[in-house]
Design a protein around this motif. Structure first.
Motif, PDB file in Angstrom:
ATOM      1  N   GLU A 147      15.618 -32.845  60.829  1.00 26.00           N
ATOM      2  CA  GLU A 147      14.157 -32.728  60.877  1.00 26.00           C
ATOM      3  C   GLU A 147      13.706 -31.271  60.983  1.00 26.00           C
ATOM      4  N   GLY A 148      14.680 -30.365  61.064  1.00 24.82           N
ATOM      5  CA  GLY A 148      14.339 -28.951  61.005  1.00 24.82           C
ATOM      6  C   GLY A 148      14.235 -28.246  62.343  1.00 24.82           C
ATOM      7  N   ALA A 194      11.706 -13.636  46.337  1.00 18.26           N
ATOM      8  CA  ALA A 194      12.737 -14.663  46.180  1.00 18.26           C
ATOM      9  C   ALA A 194      12.626 -15.696  47.297  1.00 18.26           C
ATOM     10  N   LEU A 195      12.354 -15.212  48.504  1.00 19.60           N
ATOM     11  CA  LEU A 195      12.224 -16.127  49.642  1.00 19.60           C
ATOM     12  C   LEU A 195      11.009 -17.037  49.447  1.00 19.60           C
ATOM     13  N   GLU A 196       9.914 -16.436  49.019  1.00 19.15           N
ATOM     14  CA  GLU A 196       8.690 -17.213  48.774  1.00 19.15           C
ATOM     15  C   GLU A 196       8.976 -18.341  47.770  1.00 19.15           C
ATOM     16  N   LYS A 197       9.750 -18.006  46.756  1.00 21.74           N
ATOM     17  CA  LYS A 197      10.092 -18.975  45.726  1.00 21.74           C
ATOM     18  C   LYS A 197      10.893 -20.143  46.328  1.00 21.74           C
ATOM     19  N   ALA A 198      11.867 -19.770  47.191  1.00 25.00           N
ATOM     20  CA  ALA A 198      12.697 -20.789  47.823  1.00 25.00           C
ATOM     21  C   ALA A 198      11.846 -21.710  48.703  1.00 25.00           C
ATOM     22  N   ILE A 199      10.899 -21.102  49.425  1.00 22.52           N
ATOM     23  CA  ILE A 199      10.050 -21.906  50.314  1.00 22.52           C
ATOM     24  C   ILE A 199       9.151 -22.834  49.484  1.00 22.52           C
ATOM     25  N   LYS A 200       8.680 -22.311  48.386  1.00 19.74           N
ATOM     26  CA  LYS A 200       7.815 -23.109  47.510  1.00 19.74           C
ATOM     27  C   LYS A 200       8.583 -24.318  46.970  1.00 19.74           C
ATOM     28  N   LYS A 201       9.846 -24.049  46.583  1.00 12.58           N
ATOM     29  CA  LYS A 201      10.682 -25.115  46.035  1.00 12.58           C
ATOM     30  C   LYS A 201      10.856 -26.243  47.057  1.00 12.58           C
ATOM     31  N   LYS A 247       7.440 -28.205  56.845  1.00 13.46           N
ATOM     32  CA  LYS A 247       7.898 -27.705  58.146  1.00 13.46           C
ATOM     33  C   LYS A 247       9.346 -28.129  58.417  1.00 13.46           C
ATOM     34  N   SER A 248       9.688 -29.349  57.961  1.00 11.91           N
ATOM     35  CA  SER A 248      11.025 -29.870  58.256  1.00 11.91           C
ATOM     36  C   SER A 248      12.110 -29.183  57.428  1.00 11.91           C
ATOM     37  N   SER A 249      11.713 -28.304  56.503  1.00 12.10           N
ATOM     38  CA  SER A 249      12.739 -27.628  55.712  1.00 12.10           C
ATOM     39  C   SER A 249      13.149 -26.304  56.361  1.00 12.10           C
ATOM     40  N   LEU A 250      12.745 -26.108  57.621  1.00 10.52           N
ATOM     41  CA  LEU A 250      13.012 -24.832  58.290  1.00 10.52           C
ATOM     42  C   LEU A 250      14.469 -24.376  58.195  1.00 10.52           C
ATOM     43  N   LEU A 251      15.414 -25.316  58.428  1.00 12.52           N
ATOM     44  CA  LEU A 251      16.816 -24.897  58.379  1.00 12.52           C
ATOM     45  C   LEU A 251      17.213 -24.423  56.984  1.00 12.52           C
ATOM     46  N   GLU A 252      16.748 -25.146  55.977  1.00 16.97           N
ATOM     47  CA  GLU A 252      17.048 -24.749  54.598  1.00 16.97           C
ATOM     48  C   GLU A 252      16.469 -23.371  54.311  1.00 16.97           C
ATOM     49  N   VAL A 253      15.238 -23.174  54.775  1.00 19.54           N
ATOM     50  CA  VAL A 253      14.578 -21.892  54.523  1.00 19.54           C
ATOM     51  C   VAL A 253      15.357 -20.766  55.205  1.00 19.54           C
ATOM     52  N   LEU A 254      15.765 -21.003  56.448  1.00 21.00           N
ATOM     53  CA  LEU A 254      16.533 -19.972  57.159  1.00 21.00           C
ATOM     54  C   LEU A 254      17.840 -19.681  56.432  1.00 21.00           C
ATOM     55  N   ASN A 255      18.481 -20.757  55.954  1.00 20.58           N
ATOM     56  CA  ASN A 255      19.720 -20.574  55.197  1.00 20.58           C
ATOM     57  C   ASN A 255      19.489 -19.725  53.951  1.00 20.58           C
ATOM     58  N   SER A 256      18.413 -20.036  53.213  1.00 12.05           N
ATOM     59  CA  SER A 256      18.108 -19.255  52.011  1.00 12.05           C
ATOM     60  C   SER A 256      17.826 -17.813  52.378  1.00 12.05           C
ATOM     61  N   LEU A 293      11.698 -13.571  60.042  1.00 17.79           N
ATOM     62  CA  LEU A 293      11.370 -14.772  60.818  1.00 17.79           C
ATOM     63  C   LEU A 293       9.853 -14.948  60.921  1.00 17.79           C
ATOM     64  N   LYS A 294       9.155 -13.831  61.108  1.00 16.40           N
ATOM     65  CA  LYS A 294       7.688 -13.918  61.222  1.00 16.40           C
ATOM     66  C   LYS A 294       7.079 -14.380  59.897  1.00 16.40           C
ATOM     67  N   PHE A 295       7.649 -13.862  58.809  1.00 22.76           N
ATOM     68  CA  PHE A 295       7.189 -14.268  57.481  1.00 22.76           C
ATOM     69  C   PHE A 295       7.355 -15.786  57.300  1.00 22.76           C
ATOM     70  N   ILE A 296       8.530 -16.268  57.684  1.00 17.65           N
ATOM     71  CA  ILE A 296       8.810 -17.700  57.530  1.00 17.65           C
ATOM     72  C   ILE A 296       7.846 -18.531  58.391  1.00 17.65           C
ATOM     73  N   ALA A 297       7.619 -18.074  59.620  1.00 19.87           N
ATOM     74  CA  ALA A 297       6.716 -18.793  60.516  1.00 19.87           C
ATOM     75  C   ALA A 297       5.340 -18.941  59.860  1.00 19.87           C
ATOM     76  N   LYS A 298       4.884 -17.849  59.269  1.00 24.68           N
ATOM     77  CA  LYS A 298       3.565 -17.866  58.653  1.00 24.68           C
ATOM     78  C   LYS A 298       3.526 -18.825  57.460  1.00 24.68           C
TER      79      LYS A 298
END
Ligand SMILES: Cc1cc2nc3c(=O)[nH]c(=O)nc-3n(C[C@H](O)[C@H](O)[C@H](O)COP(=O)(O)O)c2cc1C
Ligand code: SF4
Ligand code: FES
Lengths: 452, 157
Positions: free
Chosen positions: A218-219, B11-18, B23-32, B45-50
């Motif tokens: 769930e993240g 590139a990160l923005e693209k990954a997040i968009k994909k 919110k639940s994709s946080l782990l995937e986003v951190l991995n990317s 980390l601040k960028f991802i939070a936003k």
């Protein structure tokens, strides 16, 4: 697109005759003792099929069980067959798989999930990695059958990020199966649809625990929670969820193919089937072995493992990882199953078996595991967070030969407190390696007590 | 460099968009993000939070919970010493000590010239050829306790 069992058989037949005309060199010599003592169900295709080719899997009877289920069985029939087989969860606990499936199937809900636990966090175990890498479709097939039986249309495989090849092969396998219509909507025009996605762990042992694993998908942080509610009532995103281990799922297709009664004839009365063990440590033949439940440790260590390395003396065999124990020489004739291992203060765990010779110090081994639990503790509850660190420090005193008799009493007492008051399985089993080494190698603890 | 012009943030923005800004994709986003930057810096980390509309504390909390996420930059090369049970029994402590001494860093550290990061792992799943180290993603089996770096020392620059 494959839309019926006949088409699947046709493809298998076509490929088979092609293979017969173009024989491949066998890659493994199966005639030595290492193999003849083994029974292969979970690993039947290991080294035989090309894990990156779905057609190779189909040629070897793959997806036949899924199509059989869709063609001629009801969810109830499937669960009944699994119950008859006596299959128990291979993730460590040994909970009867049929019962687990039944409880998920009985809950009424629009959305249910199937999760495959590929976290394999026990240091010294690599069975699930081998299954996922050498026969990924078998895991998918087991999950799809579980989806049908439980009424779920969505599955997740949670894999540790340390296994990039397994991730790659499973991803590929999912793509191939989806392309052929073996996964996806309306499989074989049965009305049943099933999709599978992969989720990567990020290196936290506790995420192998069911509720923590779900928190991680769930993240969030992988913090376990109190049970009940059980996952069958309240799992992923609050929906009923079935969680099984990789090896458990790999047993499903063979059971459906050959029948639950066939499976029941293998192994012991209360633990049927085979178990894959990862033999390692100070032993001649290391590697994965699959043997019927009830095989003795002696057969595993000497007949299959070839005995201790470098002509040294056997001292103990560790099973069950950080929640298990060290089994001494006098118990080598133990017939391995879930109950017998518990009786000697160890655990089946996921199946890592690590052989130690007379150069190993048992207090030091106990400390090794305690330190592992202390650093992997998620910190949510006090007995585990504080207790495992305190226990590590106490064990240090024994190793430095500066412990007192009072420390020894304290050590035992603290083990019992941590065991009985921790929130999840990590804390509840963390003291096991200490307790089992105290039971069988007490003199090594006493040797750590200074005279005064 | 600002996040608007840095290609890595694109590139990160693209990954997040994909991942649908879930919110639940946080782990995937951190991995990317770790794949893109090599580590997770505070700005990242601040960028991802936003972008995921999550509190920064939550993102930071998750990033620090998992062992695989690194909050500091890594060296050009990395050595992972397996300290799992099978490797431990076969003397992985000694290997770790030897490497620590050779480069004057502790596990988790990076040399001052950023040539090498030293890490540990709890089993990399190849226990039958223990003791094992991983050098730049490549597994080295049956490592010698006396001379663990024999064939890789040359490449660490
Ligand atoms: C701390 C901890 C770690 C665990 N790690 C794993 C694991 O790596 N793989 C696994 O299959 N089960 C693991 N389990 C057991 C799971 O919680 C769960 O019981 C199991 O996946 C259920 O599947 P099964 O019924 O097929 O065994 C772990 C349990 C605990 C308490
Ligand atoms: S027992 Fe340990 S790992 Fe489990 S919830 Fe408590 S602190 Fe976390
Ligand atoms: S313990 Fe080192 S590879 Fe498994």
């Amino acid at each position: 697109m494959i839309t019926s069992i006949e088409e699947l058989q046709e493809l298998a037949q076509m490929k088979k005759s092609h293979n017969e005309n173009n024989p491949k060199e066998p890659t493994i010599d199966m005639s030595c003792d290492f193999y003849t003592k083994q029974t292969r169900i979970v690993l039947e295709n290991e080294g035989i099929i090309d894990p990156e080719d779905i057609e190779d899997y189909i040629t070897h009877g793959g997806y036949m069980s899924l199509f059989k289920v869709l063609d001629e069985m009801s969810p109830k029939d499937v669960i009944e067959e699994i119950k008859i087989s006596g299959l128990r969860g291979r993730g460590g606990g040994g909970y009867p798989t049929g019962l687990k499936w039944e409880s998920v199937s009985k809950v009424q809900s629009e959305q249910k999930y199937i999760i495959c636990n590929g976290d394999e966090g026990d240091p010294g175990a690599f069975m699930d990695r081998a299954v996922m890498e050498s026969d990924p479709h078998k895991v998918l097939e087991g999950m799809a059958i579980a989806g049908f039986a439980c009424g779920a249309n969505k599955g997740y495989i949670y894999i540790r990020a340390e296994y990039p090849i397994a991730v790659k092969r499973l991803t590929r396998a999912i793509k191939q199966a989806t392309r052929l219509g073996i996964l996806g909507a309306n499989i074989a025009q049965s009305g049943f649809g099933f999709n599978i996605e992969i989720r990567l762990g990020a290196g936290a042992y506790v995420c192998g625990e069911g509720t923590a694993l779900i928190a991680s998908i769930e993240g969030g942080r992988g913090h376990p929670r109190q049970k009940p509610p059980h996952l069958s009532d309240h799992g992923l995103w609050g929906s009923p969820t079935l969680l099984n281990n990789v090896e458990t799922f790999a047993n499903i297709a063979p059971i459906i193919k050959n029948g639950g009664a066939w499976f029941k004839t293998i192994g012991t009365k209360n633990s049927s089937g085979t178990k894959v063990f990862a033999l390692s440590g100070l032993i001649k033949n290391t590697g994965l072995v699959e043997v019927p439940m009830g095989t003795t440790l002696r057969e595993l260590v000497y007949d299959i493992g070839g005995g201790v390395e470098n002509g040294r003396k056997f001292k103990a065999i560790q099973s069950g990882g950080p929640s298990g124990g060290c089994i001494p020489e006098e118990l080598l004739d133990l017939r391995v199953d879930y109950e017998s291992l518990k009786e000697v203060d160890s655990m089946m765990g996921s199946g890592g078996l690590i052989v130690m010779d007379d150069s190993s110090n048992m207090v030091e081994i106990a400390r090794f595991f305690m330190d592992f639990c202390a650093s992997e503790s998620c910190g949510k509850c006090t007995p585990c967070r504080v207790g495992t660190t305190q226990l590590t420090q106490l064990l240090d005193k024994f190793i430095a030969k500066e412990a007192t008799m009072h420390d020894f009493v304290l050590l035992k007492e603290m083990c019992l407190v941590v065991k009985s008051t921790s929130l999840c399985g990590l804390g509840q089993t963390a003291p096991n390696p200490v307790l089992s080494t105290i039971r069988y190698f007490e003199d090594e603890y006493l040797a750590g007590i200074k005279d005064d | 460099m600002s996040t608007a012009t840095d290609d890595r943030y694109k590139a990160l923005e693209k990954a997040i968009k994909k991942l649908g800004y879930e919110k639940s994709s946080l782990l995937e986003v951190l991995n990317s993000a770790q794949g893109i930057f090599g580590y997770l810096g505070i700005d990242t980390l601040k960028f991802i939070a936003k972008r995921l509309q999550l509190p920064y504390s939550k993102v930071y909390g998750v990033a620090t919970f998992y062992n695989n996420f690194k909050l500091k930059p890594k060296g050009r090369h990395n050595i992972v010493v397996c300290t799992g049970t099978a490797c431990h029994i076969k003397g992985s402590e000694k290997i770790l000590q030897k490497i620590e001494q050779r480069y004057g860093i502790k596990a988790g550290g990076t040399t001052s010239d950023e040539a090498l990061s030293l890490l540990t792992a709890r089993c990399v799943g190849t226990c039958s050829v223990a003791p094992v180290i991983v050098f730049d993603e490549q597994i080295k089996a049956n490592v010698s306790l006396e001379n663990p770096l024999c064939d890789i020392e040359e490449s660490i620059k």
